[in-house]
Design a protein around this motif. Sequence first.
Motif, mmCIF file in Angstrom:
data_model
loop_
_atom_site.group_PDB
_atom_site.id
_atom_site.type_symbol
_atom_site.label_atom_id
_atom_site.label_comp_id
_atom_site.label_asym_id
_atom_site.label_seq_id
_atom_site.Cartn_x
_atom_site.Cartn_y
_atom_site.Cartn_z
ATOM 1 N N TYR A 19 0.896 -1.163 0.000
ATOM 2 C CA TYR A 19 0.000 0.000 0.000
ATOM 3 C C TYR A 19 0.929 1.206 0.000
ATOM 4 N N THR A 32 -4.705 1.877 -4.370
ATOM 5 C CA THR A 32 -4.737 0.512 -4.922
ATOM 6 C C THR A 32 -5.096 -0.485 -3.818
ATOM 7 N N ASN A 33 -5.448 -1.696 -4.203
ATOM 8 C CA ASN A 33 -5.555 -2.795 -3.236
ATOM 9 C C ASN A 33 -4.145 -3.117 -2.745
ATOM 10 N N ARG A 144 -5.523 -4.622 7.644
ATOM 11 C CA ARG A 144 -5.229 -6.022 7.275
ATOM 12 C C ARG A 144 -4.934 -6.892 8.483
ATOM 13 N N GLU A 152 -6.217 -9.487 1.829
ATOM 14 C CA GLU A 152 -6.233 -8.427 0.811
ATOM 15 C C GLU A 152 -7.039 -7.235 1.334
ATOM 16 N N TRP A 153 -6.484 -6.059 1.166
ATOM 17 C CA TRP A 153 -7.232 -4.824 1.503
ATOM 18 C C TRP A 153 -7.806 -4.282 0.192
ATOM 19 N N ILE A 154 -9.126 -4.276 0.125
ATOM 20 C CA ILE A 154 -9.826 -3.780 -1.059
ATOM 21 C C ILE A 154 -9.889 -2.257 -0.945
ATOM 22 N N ALA A 155 -9.339 -1.570 -1.950
ATOM 23 C CA ALA A 155 -9.213 -0.106 -1.872
ATOM 24 C C ALA A 155 -10.553 0.581 -1.600
ATOM 25 N N SER A 162 -13.972 0.399 1.882
ATOM 26 C CA SER A 162 -12.524 0.171 1.941
ATOM 27 C C SER A 162 -12.189 -0.658 3.182
#
Length: 324
Positions: A19, A32-33, A144, A152-155, A162
């Motif tokens: 990130y 971004t993710n 996370r 996964e961190w979804i943006a 988010s």
Amino acid sequence: MKTLVRTARAFTNIALIKYWGKKNQILKLPCTNSLSLTLDRFYTDTKVTIVNDHHDTVYLNHKLLDQTQNKRILKYLDTVRQFYSFDDHFIVDTVNHVPTSAGFASSASGFAALAAAINETKQLNLNKRELSILARNGSGSASRSIYGGFVEWIAGDSNETSFAAPIDENPQIDLTLLSVVINKGSKKISSTVGMENSVKTSPFYPNWVTLVASEIKEIKQAIAKKDIQRIGEIAEHNAMSMHALTLSANPSFTYFEPETIRIFQIIQELRQKGILAYATIDAGPNVKIICTNESITKVQKYIEEQLSNVSCVVANIGSGIQYI
Ligand code: DP6
């Protein structure tokens, strides 16, 4: 009956796909993710108690923090009060079990543990997604640390969209991490400032956004196949590309120190000898090496032979938030 308030424990995580940049500074919405692995060795324990007072008090490792040290935490507590419309103030008691020599930033485990501790004390009954959102508002990477294993961190594009989601919380994979510590001092340019400068001034930033999208897809395939070599190759390339954004920022800056480059060269030498080792580096000079159970002893021995002024810490895959 008074319920017993439990301590929240959160483990730190290492990003395999980084990130590095926000599209909204206040909400900490990333451009971004990103994708990480939660580790077992380094964690933060936090307990939050409600006080009959109009200000918050923060203890870190049993020491009272002063006005400048607790600024970020106090600001965060104000945000949380606003989110959930309550007026309570707290005593925050937080202990970092991140060996000072491990070279890990504590903001990921720190804000994940704080979010979970507030959830516990205020009985907010947040689910993990809501907890991830709350942690993200403290520090992006903390979103996370709510989950174990690969995450996964979804943006997303708003506070509600988010959040992090687990990919595999308990992966049966022979992956071990060697943290090589070069410099124990705190960094001169924080991640927050470093990423902001990169977004604003690096001419390569748009390429980074495209690269991350394709590398996330690829690394998820490699994780599904338990292909450690491929995971390592992608993670190393992604980390180096992130550091290319600092070098190409204007004015240019770097987190690397001479030993950082030396360790990177050693890793390449090890690979030539057929030993599995790939580097990933965060916003600091220390190097984290992706190894297997078989390669880690050789890697550690080789590094300690070549460099006398570094220390190594071994970590395995860790779990998500716990209440103890
Ligand atoms: C290089 O989560 O510390 O470790 O959201 O501004 O608090 P803020 O930043 P932070 O940044 C972490 C940057 C990184 C990469 C990563 O963990 O994904």
